[in-house]
Design an enzyme around this catalytic site. Structure first.
Site, PDB file in Angstrom:
ATOM      1  N   ARG A   1      20.243  65.787  66.502  1.00 37.83           N
ATOM      2  CA  ARG A   1      20.939  66.964  65.945  1.00 37.83           C
ATOM      3  C   ARG A   1      20.860  68.176  66.862  1.00 37.83           C
ATOM      4  O   ARG A   1      21.813  68.936  66.974  1.00 37.83           O
ATOM      5  CB  ARG A   1      20.362  67.290  64.561  1.00 37.83           C
ATOM      6  CG  ARG A   1      20.835  66.288  63.496  1.00 37.83           C
ATOM      7  CD  ARG A   1      19.925  66.321  62.296  1.00 37.83           C
ATOM      8  NE  ARG A   1      20.438  65.529  61.172  1.00 37.83           N
ATOM      9  CZ  ARG A   1      20.325  64.197  61.068  1.00 37.83           C
ATOM     10  NH1 ARG A   1      19.749  63.501  62.035  1.00 37.83           N
ATOM     11  NH2 ARG A   1      20.798  63.565  60.007  1.00 37.83           N
TER      12      ARG A   1
ATOM     13  N   ARG B   1      27.692  47.162  62.144  1.00 36.93           N
ATOM     14  CA  ARG B   1      27.201  48.064  61.090  1.00 36.93           C
ATOM     15  C   ARG B   1      28.365  48.822  60.451  1.00 36.93           C
ATOM     16  O   ARG B   1      29.351  49.165  61.114  1.00 36.93           O
ATOM     17  CB  ARG B   1      26.148  49.018  61.672  1.00 36.93           C
ATOM     18  CG  ARG B   1      24.913  48.241  62.120  1.00 36.93           C
ATOM     19  CD  ARG B   1      23.811  49.137  62.568  1.00 36.93           C
ATOM     20  NE  ARG B   1      23.310  49.981  61.494  1.00 36.93           N
ATOM     21  CZ  ARG B   1      22.486  50.991  61.686  1.00 36.93           C
ATOM     22  NH1 ARG B   1      22.068  51.275  62.916  1.00 36.93           N
ATOM     23  NH2 ARG B   1      22.072  51.726  60.673  1.00 36.93           N
TER      24      ARG B   1
ATOM     25  N   ASP C   1      13.033  54.300  56.616  1.00 34.21           N
ATOM     26  CA  ASP C   1      12.715  53.712  57.925  1.00 34.21           C
ATOM     27  C   ASP C   1      11.302  53.140  57.986  1.00 34.21           C
ATOM     28  O   ASP C   1      10.940  52.486  58.964  1.00 34.21           O
ATOM     29  CB  ASP C   1      12.885  54.770  59.027  1.00 34.21           C
ATOM     30  CG  ASP C   1      14.337  55.198  59.169  1.00 34.21           C
ATOM     31  OD1 ASP C   1      15.234  54.398  58.834  1.00 34.21           O
ATOM     32  OD2 ASP C   1      14.586  56.339  59.601  1.00 34.21           O
TER      33      ASP C   1
ATOM     34  N   ARG D   1      12.026  48.650  64.786  1.00 28.58           N
ATOM     35  CA  ARG D   1      11.016  48.893  63.736  1.00 28.58           C
ATOM     36  C   ARG D   1      10.424  47.584  63.205  1.00 28.58           C
ATOM     37  O   ARG D   1       9.262  47.545  62.799  1.00 28.58           O
ATOM     38  CB  ARG D   1      11.596  49.735  62.606  1.00 28.58           C
ATOM     39  CG  ARG D   1      11.980  51.141  63.072  1.00 28.58           C
ATOM     40  CD  ARG D   1      12.111  52.117  61.935  1.00 28.58           C
ATOM     41  NE  ARG D   1      12.962  53.237  62.301  1.00 28.58           N
ATOM     42  CZ  ARG D   1      12.557  54.294  63.012  1.00 28.58           C
ATOM     43  NH1 ARG D   1      11.305  54.396  63.407  1.00 28.58           N
ATOM     44  NH2 ARG D   1      13.402  55.263  63.315  1.00 28.58           N
TER      45      ARG D   1
END
Ligand code: S3P
Length: 432
Positions: A24, A119, A317, A392
């Site tokens: 961001r 996705r 997450d 992850r």
């Protein structure tokens, strides 16, 4: 790089810069008038792809020692890039920048790697096209995304039905170049960094919340001011070390300068509910974001818990690492409502279930709920971990070595560079 059943987690640890904030700040400083200075930007590949994208769109970014200097260009004046923009593995990058581009009068093609190319993007583009841009997707669903932006985007009201900060932020970035008020209604459990940063940069944004929803109003009658921003540590990366410390009585870890935004630390509440001994000190606000230091001094074994579906976005997450923790906590842990987990960098729900089975843990998927039967017995391990290059999943099951008799086998560990290039270096620094 050592981690096994005897390992304890010890030391003073500075997590790498937060990934969501890093994306961001590159985008918003790129739209601010004047010179911004960013330090502790995450060096993960996802963020570097966003940096390259902003450069291709006409923003000047220079690295000076360990700082990034950004000379922004005002909303609506992005350049048409000379080539396609490649976002690699990053859903955040491609979705947020689709939003930004959609209200500029340029034509751009955005692509990604094999995972990103499968996705869902419609969830974002269906909102953007309402503002007047023309967008094409592969099979009407997936990247590549071809955008013909509209420099006169129409300010509208949006009602977002999926709790997703990426959808919201894409709309907010499109709104930067609309002439009028843009209103957004969304679930209040999504991360609110875009709002906090816009506010810190002097933009005209109003945010209101009730028990369920957040209401955002944006009006572009004030330009974005340049900013000096030190990116706080990423709680999602720190989660591997915090969870590992909670797993093993005798561990003591001090975590410095961690982002402590309420929308990001659901996993800390979950670990505390399971008996994690975590205390929080030095809470402070920097550019509207809460930052803190935390201490984990684990004395007891963990127990099971139930995580309600409303609380999932607050720890979306961290579910992979929490599922490893649940395996070593006495009793049945239930994660409710994990549908969003099936459309992340991999189908994480399925991979968690399969890998738990491989290391010797019983789990069951009931619709989108995950039941994990935990106990304090060491698991067999010696399993080949299936990670499908999901960073992850890989890091979570690397940590699972701590609860296994024999270390697991992980082939090709390179995908940690997506979000945490120094993961293995940190493992060797903070384990005995
Ligand atoms: C992110 C939002 C989350 C999260 C992702 C980063 C962001 O996705 O899973 O890692 O920076 O906005 P959704 O908002 O789509 O759930």
């Amino acid at each position: 790089m050592s981690l096994n059943k005897k390992s304890l987690i010890k030391g003073t640890y500075f997590p790498p810069g937060d990934k969501s904030i890093s994306h961001r700040i590159l985008i918003l400083a790129g739209q601010a008038i004047g010179k911004s200075e960013i330090s502790n930007l995450l060096q993960g590949e996802d963020v570097i792809n966003t940096l390259k994208a902003m450069k291709l769109l006409g923003v000047q970014i220079k690295k000076k020692k360990d700082k990034y200097i950004i000379f922004g260009i005002p909303p609506g004046s992005l350049f048409e890039p000379r080539k396609v923009i490649d976002f690699g593995n990053s859903g955040t990058g491609i979705r947020l920048i689709s939003g930004l581009i959609s209200s500029n009068n340029i034509k751009v093609k955005l692509v990604g790697d094999a995972s990103l190319s499968n996705r869902p993007m419609k969830r974002v583009t269906e909102h953007l096209t309402k503002m007047g841009s023309k967008i094409e997707l592969k099979k009407n669903l997936f990247p590549p995304i071809k955008i013909k932006g509209n420099g006169n985007a129409v300010p509208l009201s949006f009602n977002i039905k999926i709790p997703s900060a990426q959808i919201k932020s894409a709309i907010m970035l499109a709104a930067l170049n609309t002439n009028g008020k843009v209103k957004i209604k969304e679930f209040k459990t999504t991360r609110d960094h875009t709002e906090n940063m816009l506010y810190a940069m002097g933009y005209n944004i109003k945010v209101r919340e009730n028990s369920l929803y957040r209401f955002i109003e944006m009006k572009n009658d004030k330009e974005l001011k340049s900013i000096k921003y030190n990116v706080p540590g990423d709680p999602s990366s720190a989660a591997f070390f915090i969870s590992a410390a909670c797993l093993k009585p005798g561990s003591k870890l001090v975590v410095k300068n961690i982002l402590f935004n309420g929308t990001r630390i659901g996993f800390i509440k979950t670990l505390k509910n399971m008996g994690g001994n975590i205390s929080v000190i030095n809470k402070r606000k920097i550019h509207n974001e809460l930052v803190a230091d935390i201490i984990i001094e684990q004395k007891n074994n963990l127990c099971s818990t139930i995580i309600k579906s409303d609380d999932i976005p607050l720890q979306i997450d961290e579910i992979p690492i929490l599922s490893v923790v649940a395996s070593f906590a006495n009793g049945l842990t239930i994660f409710k409502g994990l549908k969003e987990l099936t459309v992340k960098e991999s189908n994480r729900l399925e991979l968690i279930h399969q890998n738990l089975k491989r290391i010797g843990v019983k789990s069951v998927i009931k619709k989108y709920d995950l039941h994990i039967y935990g106990n304090r017995d060491l698991k067999n391990g010696a399993a080949i971990i299936k990670h499908n290059n999901d960073h992850r999943i890989l890091m979570s099951f690397f940590i699972s070595n701590m609860i296994c008799k024999k270390n697991n086998i992980i082939k090709d560990k390179s995908c940690v560079k997506t979000s945490y290039p120094t993961f293995f270096k940190h493992i060797s620094l903070f384990t005995n």
